[in-house]
Structures are given as structure tokens and as C-alpha cells.
Design a protein around this motif. Structure first.
Motif, mmCIF file in Angstrom:
data_model
loop_
_atom_site.group_PDB
_atom_site.id
_atom_site.type_symbol
_atom_site.label_atom_id
_atom_site.label_comp_id
_atom_site.label_asym_id
_atom_site.label_seq_id
_atom_site.Cartn_x
_atom_site.Cartn_y
_atom_site.Cartn_z
ATOM 1 N N LYS A 57 0.847 -1.195 0.000
ATOM 2 C CA LYS A 57 0.000 0.000 0.000
ATOM 3 C C LYS A 57 0.880 1.241 0.000
ATOM 4 O O LYS A 57 1.951 1.268 0.617
ATOM 5 N N ALA A 58 0.420 2.253 -0.725
ATOM 6 C CA ALA A 58 1.126 3.542 -0.796
ATOM 7 C C ALA A 58 0.120 4.670 -0.607
ATOM 8 O O ALA A 58 -1.019 4.589 -1.090
ATOM 9 N N GLU A 59 0.566 5.705 0.107
ATOM 10 C CA GLU A 59 -0.269 6.884 0.343
ATOM 11 C C GLU A 59 0.543 8.127 0.029
ATOM 12 O O GLU A 59 1.700 8.259 0.449
ATOM 13 N N TYR A 60 -0.080 9.026 -0.725
ATOM 14 C CA TYR A 60 0.547 10.300 -1.081
ATOM 15 C C TYR A 60 -0.346 11.418 -0.560
ATOM 16 O O TYR A 60 -1.496 11.576 -0.985
ATOM 17 N N ASP A 61 0.193 12.194 0.379
ATOM 18 C CA ASP A 61 -0.570 13.270 1.016
ATOM 19 C C ASP A 61 -0.436 14.535 0.183
ATOM 20 O O ASP A 61 0.648 15.148 0.107
ATOM 21 N N LEU A 62 -1.514 14.930 -0.461
ATOM 22 C CA LEU A 62 -1.524 16.201 -1.173
ATOM 23 C C LEU A 62 -1.473 17.357 -0.188
ATOM 24 O O LEU A 62 -0.790 18.352 -0.405
ATOM 25 N N ASN A 63 -2.217 17.237 0.884
ATOM 26 C CA ASN A 63 -2.200 18.178 1.996
ATOM 27 C C ASN A 63 -2.808 17.452 3.182
ATOM 28 O O ASN A 63 -2.962 16.227 3.170
ATOM 29 N N ARG A 64 -3.143 18.200 4.201
ATOM 30 C CA ARG A 64 -3.708 17.559 5.400
ATOM 31 C C ARG A 64 -5.118 17.021 5.172
ATOM 32 O O ARG A 64 -5.614 16.246 5.987
ATOM 33 N N ASN A 65 -5.765 17.416 4.114
ATOM 34 C CA ASN A 65 -7.162 17.037 3.899
ATOM 35 C C ASN A 65 -7.380 16.121 2.710
ATOM 36 O O ASN A 65 -8.488 15.601 2.553
ATOM 37 N N MET A 66 -6.369 15.897 1.887
ATOM 38 C CA MET A 66 -6.533 15.057 0.699
ATOM 39 C C MET A 66 -5.373 14.083 0.606
ATOM 40 O O MET A 66 -4.205 14.477 0.712
ATOM 41 N N VAL A 67 -5.726 12.797 0.407
ATOM 42 C CA VAL A 67 -4.716 11.742 0.342
ATOM 43 C C VAL A 67 -5.065 10.825 -0.836
ATOM 44 O O VAL A 67 -6.200 10.344 -0.955
ATOM 45 N N LEU A 68 -4.074 10.573 -1.669
ATOM 46 C CA LEU A 68 -4.212 9.579 -2.736
ATOM 47 C C LEU A 68 -3.732 8.230 -2.207
ATOM 48 O O LEU A 68 -2.664 8.140 -1.591
ATOM 49 N N THR A 69 -4.530 7.179 -2.451
ATOM 50 C CA THR A 69 -4.197 5.846 -1.948
ATOM 51 C C THR A 69 -4.150 4.858 -3.106
ATOM 52 O O THR A 69 -4.896 4.972 -4.092
ATOM 53 N N GLY A 70 -3.296 3.880 -2.946
ATOM 54 C CA GLY A 70 -3.208 2.790 -3.916
ATOM 55 C C GLY A 70 -2.746 1.528 -3.202
ATOM 56 O O GLY A 70 -1.922 1.593 -2.270
ATOM 57 N N SER A 71 -3.292 0.367 -3.585
ATOM 58 C CA SER A 71 -2.947 -0.882 -2.910
ATOM 59 C C SER A 71 -3.036 -2.060 -3.877
ATOM 60 O O SER A 71 -3.759 -2.021 -4.885
ATOM 61 N N TYR A 72 -2.299 -3.081 -3.480
ATOM 62 C CA TYR A 72 -2.358 -4.348 -4.206
ATOM 63 C C TYR A 72 -2.351 -5.467 -3.172
ATOM 64 O O TYR A 72 -1.530 -5.472 -2.244
ATOM 65 N N ALA A 73 -3.292 -6.434 -3.323
ATOM 66 C CA ALA A 73 -3.422 -7.544 -2.384
ATOM 67 C C ALA A 73 -3.450 -8.859 -3.153
ATOM 68 O O ALA A 73 -4.134 -8.985 -4.178
ATOM 69 N N HIS A 74 -2.712 -9.822 -2.616
ATOM 70 C CA HIS A 74 -2.686 -11.166 -3.196
ATOM 71 C C HIS A 74 -3.019 -12.161 -2.097
ATOM 72 O O HIS A 74 -2.417 -12.150 -1.022
#
Length: 606
Positions: free
Chosen positions: A564-581
Motif C-alpha cells: 500500500k502507498a499513500e501520497y498526502d496532497l495536503n492535510r485534507n486530501m490523500v491519494l491511496t493505492g494498494s495491491y493484495a494477493h
């Protein structure tokens, strides 16, 4: 004429009236010529003999002898004649006072001493007043302020009060300070490009002017979580709400071994975290709820929700009341062995499983010994399943409640090492005495565990315990089963940017598999979190779960890995991405499956 003494007028006034009488007689005495200054002046004759010289005889203590001749004694031969006895006569004023009185009762005026009286003859030279008497003064005499010439008649002379004087300050020296000089390295005093000698401004010389400068403020400490939400304060509570929307792709939504069909999906989730800002007592909550919607496999649509509410009441410094409430909503997989019946139909939907839990306990501290007693209730509610032939499987008959009592005692050896002992007893009671397969699954269990919580350093904390658990069922067809247990969790901060988490758990699970008492489930979870950048966080998790059914030769192994990866644009917006096997292995034929899921989303938080 009143008789006046040749010597000093001595008046002992014991009352105001006596002073008035003495003042009235004073002028008469002043008119007479003074006779106490010696004989009259006679010119010297040639054959005249000098006057006899008086020689004082020796005196002793008992007989002081005659006094020295004074001005009141006559000089010459006539002074040697014996004097007639003296009888004092009252003055006219005294006669008037004696006849009429002045209204002063109880006051006797002393007689005035005149010439020829014994008192006058015995006067000391110091009592002789050669001057004329002063003018009469009427009324009370003025108060005496100067005691230098004041006769105190034998009493101690009053001392002048000593006033406190401030110490005299020493005058500063007359030497002048040397002229002030600027720093050798002061700004604007050295030519540009020069290399001035080293000079320590913190230790200037005695003739150097110290330039006042404000100390530099300490640099602000960096925020360890610069992109964490700040929350919303509502009274004395702080709320952390969030909303998340994800889209992804799942290769096996129903976790089937056969007839696998992939499908894209969307997932929406909302949640709320809450914490109190009280100095006493505590209240926290962590709630979330979401729903999966598969476009190609509508039968795989399912909800997913969980929550925990915790409260603590501080009765005293040593007594606490702990309250916990939990809920969990999930679904059963159609390919699970609990539905696998040989030569039978299979399940086509995802039956719901709802878990509700409540607990209340009291913790009492006796110095370093802490004892707690907790009562817990957990209810399990199962939804009905739809089979492949169209009939409905009544799984709701498997609803049951678990009543438990937990006693725990811990002793604080050090703040970082607290061993404990925990004993748990519970009873599981089903809504229907017999399940869908005709087995009575009511049971009683007991569990014992000993362990410790530890904090070796601020970087390594956790808890570990080992014990034993067993269950006994009322149906004799269901065998007695027991198992050793190991539980623990470990948190290790390798660096300020990297953290490792380890979790181990053992529990005895219920099942509806025929002739099986239950399953001993053991799980191990390992997670690593790393902050690649202040606004980029990477995490990896791996979970392994092993289920061993007692009474049936069925064993299951479930492996799950997540990136899983998270990229914080600011304190109120976060982009998330994940991969599960995920992959599942079972001793039952036709139950293995493999699944891959990819998700990408956006989370709004506050």
C-alpha cells in the motif's frame, strides 16, 4: 516689707499657690542691694593692717566643720558677735492666704528662707544667686525641654534617644573609565574581503562596548506528522471524519475454486475517529463502514463495517471502570469448508455475519499490584445462505451468545516490565439447541494465560503471553478439544521513519462442520511501514492463518500479502493505492483459490 534672703531665692513650690507667693516676694528682694558680694570698697591706708585671712580647719567624715564663709556672712569684728535667735514672721501675703485661703485644700506653703535663718547660713555657694530676681511669671511654668541645666534632684538624667542613621555610602572613585571601543569584528568595521582575526564576542575586554543582541530562538522541532488531520473540536471532543472512494479490479470476487469470474468494482467508505480532551476520564471511538459493488458479479456485493467504542471512568486515582463496545459486519465465503458438503449443492451468495460485543470491568490498583475483573458479552448473528438449487440454508439457527468472565492481575516490577496472569471462563449458548445438521453445540470453556507487557526502550514495546484453553460440548458426538495458546504483539521503531509490527494470536473458533467440535485458529501478522518522504508513506503487510478442525481431518491455510502507498496532497486530501494477493489451501478437494485485487482511490479527511 517682706524679708528677702541675701543669697539665692530658693522656693520649693509644691503647689501653684506657692509659686504665686514666691513670685510676689521676688520684686522686694530685687530692690535691696546685694550684700553677698563682699564688704564695701575702702581705700587703702598706709599704716592699715590687712584684713584677717580665713583658714578653713580640717574636716572629717563625722564633723565636716564650719562651712566656708559666704556672701551672706558679715565681714569684720562685728560678725563675731552672737546673733539673736531668729523667729520667722509670716508675710502679709501669707497672712491673707492663711485668713482667706485660695481654694487650694490640703496644700501647705513652705516658709520663705530669709537672712539670718539657719537654712540661709547653711546654703552652699552654688545656691547663691548674685543676680536680681527675674520678673514674676503667673500660671504654670513652661515645660522643660532642655535638660542641660535642669536639676533632677537625685534622679538619673534622661538620655537622649539615639536615632537610626543610614550608613554613608562610599563615594565612587574619582578615576574615570577608559573610553569604549567597538568589537574588532563588529559589522561595518572591517574592509570587505579582509580576514579579521578571531575574536570571541562572548568574552569582550573590559574596555569593549557590548552590543546588546537578542538571543536567537530555538529552532522549531519538526512535526512528526506534518500531513496528519488536525480534527474538528466539538466541545471537549475532537472528531476526525473522513470519506474515501476507490475503484479497482478483483480477479475472484467470491473466492471460488471453480467458475471464477473477475469483475471491476467500486468501493466507498466513510468513518469517524473520536477522542476526548478531558483531564479525567476518557472516551474514544473508531468507526468505519463501506460497501463493495461489483459490476460483473452482483452476487459478490457485500458490506464491510467495524467499530470500537471505549470509555474509562476514573472513580479514584486507584479505581477505574472500563467500558468497551464493538461491532463487526462481514460475509462468509461461498467456498468455505463450513458449506462444503460432499455430493451436495454449493452456496451462491455471501451470507452475513454480524458480531456485537460489550464488556464492563473494574480495575483496582494496590500500589504496584493491579487487579481487574471484567464481564463480557458477545453475540453472533448469521444470515441465511442461498444454495445452487434455489433453496435457502437457514444459518440463522446457528446464532449464539458468548458470556465470559475475565480476571487479571499484574505486578509492576519496573515501569517497563509488568508481568500478569489472566484466567477466562465462558459459556456459549445457541439460540436453537440443535443446529441445521442436528448437533447440540452448547459448550463451556476455560482459558489460562501468563505473560508480561514490556518496554525495553522507547523503541521496543509490546506484550506477550502463553497459556492453555479447552472446551467441552454438551453433545457427546462432538469431541472435547484443547490447545496451547500464544498471544502477543510487538512494536519496534527501527528508525524515526521505519516501524515494524508483529502480531500473534490463538483462539478457539466455532464451526457448523458436521462432527467437528470447532477449529483451533492461529494467526501471525507482520507489517512494515516506512515514510519515504514527508508526504509519501509505503507499507507492506503479510498475514498467515492456520485453521485445524477438531473431529474432522480438515486443515486450512490462508496467506495474504498487501502492498500500500499513500501520497498526502495536503492535510485534507490523500491519494491511496494498494495491491493484495491471497491464496487459500485446504485439505478438502476443490476448495483452493487464488485472488488478486488492485485498488486506487482518494480520501478526504479533516
Amino acid at each position: 516689707m517682706p524679708v528677702c534672703s541675701k543669697g539665692r531665692l530658693k522656693v520649693v513650690a509644691t503647689s501653684a499657690a506657692a509659686m504665686l507667693v514666691a513670685a510676689a516676694n521676688a520684686p522686694a528682694c530685687a530692690q535691696e542691694a546685694p550684700t553677698d558680694i563682699g564688704p564695701p570698697y575702702v581705700p587703702a591706708q598706709d599704716n592699715a593692717a590687712p584684713p584677717p585671712r580665713y583658714v578653713a580647719p580640717p574636716a572629717d567624715e563625722e564633723n565636716p566643720g564650719p562651712a566656708a564663709p559666704n556672701a551672706g556672712a558679715a565681714q569684720g569684728p562685728a560678725a563675731q558677735a552672737p546673733a539673736a535667735p531668729y523667729e520667722p514672721q509670716p508675710s502679709p501675703d501669707q497672712q491673707i492666704i492663711d485668713q482667706e485661703g485660695l481654694g487650694l485644700h490640703g496644700t501647705d506653703l513652705p516658709p520663705l528662707e530669709t537672712q539670718g535663718s539657719p537654712a540661709a547660713e547653711n546654703q552652699a555657694p552654688s545656691d547663691v544667686n548674685p543676680l536680681a530676681a527675674p520678673e514674676p511669671q503667673y500660671g504654670l511654668p513652661a515645660p522643660i525641654t532642655d535638660t542641660s541645666d535642669y536639676t533632677n534632684y537625685g534622679k538619673a538624667r534622661p538620655k537622649k534617644p539615639k536615632l537610626y542613621h543610614l550608613p554613608k555610602l562610599q563615594q565612587p572613585g574619582a578615576l574615570k573609565l577608559p573610553p569604549l571601543e567597538t568589537y574588532k569584528t563588529a559589522p561595518d568595521t572591517q574592509p570587505r574581503g579582509s580576514n579579521p582575526p578571531y575574536y570571541d564576542p562572548a568574552d569582550p575586554g573590559p574596555s569593549t562596548a557590548v552590543i546588546p543582541t537578542l538571543p536567537r530562538p530555538a529552532p522549531a522541532k519538526p512535526d512528526p506528522t506534518p500531513f496528519a488531520p488536525v480534527g474538528i473540536d466539538v466541545g471537549s471532543l475532537r472528531l476526525y471524519p473522513y470519506v474515501e472512494a476507490d475503484g479497482g479490479y478483483d480477479t475472484n470476487p467470491n473466492r471460488l475454486a471453480q467458475q471464477v469470474q473477475a469483475s471491476p468494482f467500486v468501493y466507498g467508505e466513510t468513518g469517524l475517529k473520536l477522542e476526548s480532551l478531558w483531564s479525567q476520564n476518557s472516551f474514544t471511538a473508531d468507526l468505519r463502514g463501506g460497501y463493495y459493488d461489483y459490476f460483473e458479479v452482483p452476487a459478490a456485493n457485500r458490506p464491510d463495517a467495524a467499530g470500537t467504542i471505549t470509555g474509562r471512568v476514573d472513580v479514584t486515582r486507584q479505581t477505574q471502570i472500563n467500558l468497551i463496545g464493538t461491532f463487526d459486519i462481514e460475509t462468509q465465503q461461498p467456498g468455505s469448508p463450513i458449506f462444503a458438503i460432499p455430493n451436495s449443492v454449493f452456496i451462491t451468495n455471501r451470507p452475513l455475519v454480524v458480531t456485537l460485543g460489550q464488556s464492563a470491568g473494574v480495575t483496582e490498583e494496590f500500589n504496584r499490584l493491579a487487579v481487574s475483573l471484567t464481564g463480557a458479552f458477545t453475540g453472533y448473528i448469521f444470515g441465511n445462505a442461498t444454495q445452487s438449487d434455489g433453496t435457502e440454508l437457514l444459518l440463522s439457527q446457528d446464532d449464539y451468545n458468548d458470556y465470559a468472565a475475565i480476571a487479571k492481575a499484574g505486578y509492576e516490577i519496573t515501569p517497563g516490565l509488568i508481568p500478569f496472569i489472566q484466567v477466562t471462563g465462558d459459556a456459549r449458548r445457541y439460540a436453537d439447541y440443535l443446529d441445521v445438521y442436528g448437533f447440540a453445540r452448547n459448550s463451556n470453556g476455560v482459558a489460562f494465560e501468563a505473560g508480561t507487557t514490556f518496554e525495553f526502550t522507547r523503541l521496543l514495546t509490546g506484550q506477550i503471553g502463553a497459556g492453555y484453553a479447552e472446551r467441552v460440548y454438551v453433545d457427546p458426538r462432538l469431541p472435547f478439544f484443547d490447545a496451547p495458546t500464544v498471544d502477543g504483539k510487538l512494536n519496534y521503531a527501527v528508525t524515526p521513519l521505519t516501524t515494524i509490527n508483529l502480531n500473534v494470536a490463538t483462539f478457539l473458533s466455532e464451526t457448523t462442520l458436521a462432527f467437528a467440535s470447532g477449529a483451533v485458529s492461529r494467526s501471525v501478522g507482520l507489517g512494515v511501514t516506512h515514510s519515504l518522504l514527508p508526504d509519501v508513506t509505503l507499507s507492506a503487510n503479510f498475514t498467515y492463518q492456520n485453521n485445524v478442525y477438531d473431529g474432522q481431518p480438515v486443515t486450512e491455510n490462508l496467506y495474504t500479502g498487501t502492498l500500500k502507498a499513500e501520497y498526502d496532497l495536503n492535510r485534507n486530501m490523500v491519494l491511496t493505492g494498494s495491491y493484495a494477493h491471497s491464496w487459500f489451501e485446504s485439505t478438502e478437494p476443490g476448495e483452493n483459490f487464488v485472488d488478486d485485487t488492485v485498488m486506487l482511490g482518494l480520501r478526504l479527511q479533516d
